[in-house]
Design a protein around this motif. Structure first.
Motif, short mmCIF file in Angstrom:
data_model
loop_
_atom_site.label_atom_id
_atom_site.label_comp_id
_atom_site.label_asym_id
_atom_site.label_seq_id
_atom_site.Cartn_x
_atom_site.Cartn_y
_atom_site.Cartn_z
N THR A 49 29.79 0.80 55.81
CA THR A 49 30.61 1.54 54.85
C THR A 49 31.77 0.65 54.42
OG1 THR A 49 31.91 2.49 56.66
CG2 THR A 49 30.12 3.81 55.83
N ARG A 50 32.15 0.80 53.15
CA ARG A 50 33.35 0.10 52.68
C ARG A 50 34.28 1.14 52.12
NH1 ARG A 50 32.82 -2.85 47.50
NH2 ARG A 50 33.85 -0.97 46.78
N VAL A 51 35.50 1.12 52.59
CA VAL A 51 36.44 2.15 52.20
C VAL A 51 37.44 1.60 51.21
CG1 VAL A 51 38.17 3.75 53.00
CG2 VAL A 51 36.20 3.27 54.42
N ASP A 52 37.51 2.25 50.07
CA ASP A 52 38.45 1.91 49.02
C ASP A 52 39.58 2.94 49.09
OD1 ASP A 52 39.00 0.49 46.59
OD2 ASP A 52 36.83 0.25 46.47
N ALA A 53 40.61 2.77 48.25
CA ALA A 53 41.67 3.77 48.25
C ALA A 53 41.13 5.12 47.81
CB ALA A 53 42.80 3.33 47.34
N THR A 54 40.24 5.11 46.83
CA THR A 54 39.78 6.38 46.29
C THR A 54 38.27 6.57 46.39
OG1 THR A 54 39.58 5.39 44.12
CG2 THR A 54 41.64 6.51 44.61
N GLU A 55 37.58 5.68 47.09
CA GLU A 55 36.14 5.84 47.17
C GLU A 55 35.60 5.25 48.46
OE1 GLU A 55 32.79 6.10 43.79
OE2 GLU A 55 34.11 4.40 43.71
N ILE A 56 34.47 5.82 48.89
CA ILE A 56 33.77 5.25 50.03
C ILE A 56 32.42 4.79 49.50
CG2 ILE A 56 32.75 5.65 52.29
CD1 ILE A 56 34.82 7.73 52.81
N PHE A 57 32.05 3.59 49.84
CA PHE A 57 30.80 3.04 49.36
C PHE A 57 29.96 2.66 50.56
CE2 PHE A 57 28.11 -0.24 47.60
CZ PHE A 57 27.64 0.40 46.47
N CYS A 58 28.65 2.93 50.51
CA CYS A 58 27.81 2.68 51.68
C CYS A 58 26.65 1.75 51.38
CB CYS A 58 27.22 3.99 52.20
SG CYS A 58 28.45 5.13 52.81
N ILE A 59 26.23 1.03 52.41
CA ILE A 59 25.02 0.22 52.36
C ILE A 59 24.01 0.91 53.27
CG2 ILE A 59 24.05 -2.02 52.97
CD1 ILE A 59 25.97 -2.23 50.71
N GLY A 60 22.78 1.05 52.77
CA GLY A 60 21.78 1.74 53.57
C GLY A 60 20.51 0.93 53.73
N THR A 61 19.63 1.41 54.59
CA THR A 61 18.33 0.77 54.78
C THR A 61 17.24 1.83 54.81
OG1 THR A 61 17.00 -0.63 56.23
CG2 THR A 61 18.59 0.80 57.30
N ILE A 62 16.02 1.43 54.36
CA ILE A 62 14.88 2.34 54.54
C ILE A 62 13.79 1.59 55.32
CG2 ILE A 62 15.31 3.78 52.54
CD1 ILE A 62 13.11 2.19 51.09
N LYS A 63 14.24 0.47 55.98
CA LYS A 63 13.28 -0.35 56.69
C LYS A 63 13.31 0.03 58.17
CE LYS A 63 12.16 -5.24 56.10
NZ LYS A 63 12.81 -6.52 55.80
N ASP A 64 12.89 1.23 58.48
CA ASP A 64 12.87 1.66 59.87
C ASP A 64 11.89 2.82 59.97
OD1 ASP A 64 13.56 1.67 62.53
OD2 ASP A 64 15.73 1.63 62.15
N ASP A 65 11.58 3.22 61.20
CA ASP A 65 10.63 4.32 61.37
C ASP A 65 11.17 5.61 60.78
OD1 ASP A 65 9.18 2.51 62.72
OD2 ASP A 65 9.67 3.26 64.72
N PHE A 66 10.30 6.36 60.15
CA PHE A 66 10.60 7.68 59.60
C PHE A 66 11.63 7.64 58.47
CE2 PHE A 66 9.39 8.39 64.06
CZ PHE A 66 8.25 9.17 63.84
N LEU A 67 11.82 6.48 57.85
CA LEU A 67 12.70 6.42 56.68
C LEU A 67 11.83 6.15 55.46
CD1 LEU A 67 15.63 4.21 58.04
CD2 LEU A 67 15.41 6.69 58.07
N GLY A 68 12.37 6.43 54.29
CA GLY A 68 11.67 6.14 53.04
C GLY A 68 11.57 7.36 52.16
N VAL A 69 10.62 7.29 51.19
CA VAL A 69 10.48 8.35 50.20
C VAL A 69 10.07 9.67 50.86
CG1 VAL A 69 9.26 9.05 48.12
CG2 VAL A 69 9.79 6.66 48.49
N ILE A 70 10.68 10.77 50.42
CA ILE A 70 10.28 12.06 51.01
C ILE A 70 9.72 13.05 50.01
CG2 ILE A 70 11.67 12.12 53.10
CD1 ILE A 70 13.86 13.44 51.54
N ASN A 71 9.99 12.85 48.71
CA ASN A 71 9.49 13.88 47.79
C ASN A 71 8.11 13.52 47.24
OD1 ASN A 71 10.13 11.90 45.95
ND2 ASN A 71 10.91 13.34 44.43
N ASP A 72 7.63 12.36 47.62
CA ASP A 72 6.30 11.96 47.18
C ASP A 72 5.28 12.53 48.17
OD1 ASP A 72 4.97 8.80 46.03
OD2 ASP A 72 3.97 10.69 46.53
#
Lengths: 176, 138
Positions: free
Chosen positions: A149-172
């Motif tokens: 996570t990167r915290v700005d004065a007025t915003e929080i921005f995140c880095i994520g991954t889908i390269k792990d078990d049980f992660l990825g597309v869910i509505n397909d």
């Protein structure tokens, strides 16, 4: 994750609001001031849900303004490193894709997308597996893990991954 | 809180303040925000103009990702999960993601296993079946 927490704030009120509606004025000013704000410590303040108590006001010398310490309950959204959540894809490009989970933006770099998914440019840029069974494009729903996570004065921005078990597309329906 | 570096939800390191705070599942947030939005609708003609962007985005998000819509079901989910000595945060992750298998549940909430509690696979399995039953009868 959403939390229900109690926060405190010193509210400055102009003397013109003093009267029998003082409390109502204080509450509506509080909502206007804090709803929609973001701090690194508490995350995004989504909605004020109640007032715990309003302390004794203190008159400011020289101005006539009065400062009230107000304790209020509110719903906040605070992302955490290591948290797994669902998000909606908003933009896809060759660097990776952006997704949104409520007020927070999450970027998933192409290094953190499974290796068997390739970027396809075109009208609707997307990431697709070689057999075409799984596709990530705008408006896809994905389950991802926040790794930074990167915290700005007025915003929080995140880095994520889908390269792990049980992660990825869910509505397909063809996925998982 | 012992600094930003230590934060890791997988090990339940989310800072004392948030660990003790009440967590909300998406479906609960949806009920709260929807209620607030309806209140606003009564007092003004154009409620979408009144609310912040953060509110609007959150409302859309929780509506889209709520597993349980009806308030009774939402309450039941919390009751069931509360029987399993979970931390608030763990309870809400499970309620939000509704894992189907024990392995999936452990992958979603690794702290279930690491905190040395007597959370064996059978207990988790039972918890997941209870959850899926609510969904079915909603």
């Amino acid at each position: 994750m959403f939390f229900h927490i109690v926060l405190e704030r010193n509210m400055q009120l102009h003397p013109r609001y003093f009267g029998r509606n003082l409390r109502d004025n204080l509450v509506s000013k509080l909502m206007k001031d804090v709803e929609g704000t973001c701090s690194g410590r508490h995350g995004f303040v989504v909605a004020v849900t109640g007032i715990e108590n309003v302390g004794k006001g203190l008159i400011r010398d020289g101005t006539g303004f009065v400062t009230f310490p107000v304790k209020y309950q509110c719903v906040v959204f605070r992302p955490f490193k290591g948290e797994i959540l669902e998000a909606v894809v908003t933009m896809v490009n060759k660097m990776g894709f952006f997704a949104e989970a409520g007020p927070v933006q999450i970027f998933v770099s192409n290094h953190l997308i499974p290796d068997d998914m390739e970027f396809q440019s075109g009208d609707i840029p997307n990431y697709t597996t070689s057999d075409g069974s799984v596709k990530i494009q705008k408006d896809s729903e994905v389950r991802l893990k926040i790794i930074g996570t990167r915290v700005d004065a007025t915003e929080i921005f995140c880095i994520g991954t889908i390269k792990d078990d049980f992660l990825g597309v869910i509505n397909d329906p063809t996925a998982i | 809180m012992s600094g930003e570096e230590e934060e890791n939800a997988a090990e339940l390191k989310i800072g004392d303040e948030f660990l003790k705070a009440k967590c909300l599942m998406n479906c609960e947030v949806s009920l709260i925000l929807q209620h607030k939005y309806e209140q606003l609708q009564q007092t003004s003609d154009d409620p979408m103009n009144q609310v912040s962007q953060v509110f609007e985005k959150s409302l859309q998000y929780v509506k889209r990702f709520s597993r349980y819509k009806n308030p009774d079901a939402v309450r039941q989910v919390r009751e069931i999960l509360a029987r399993y000595q979970l931390a608030e945060f763990e309870l809400c992750v499970l309620g939000n993601l509704c894992p189907e298998t024990v392995e999936e549940a452990i992958a979603m909430v690794p702290s279930i296993k690491t905190r040395g509690r007597a959370q064996d696979d059978d207990a988790i399995e039972k918890m997941l079946t209870d959850l899926s039953l609510i969904k079915k009868f909603e």
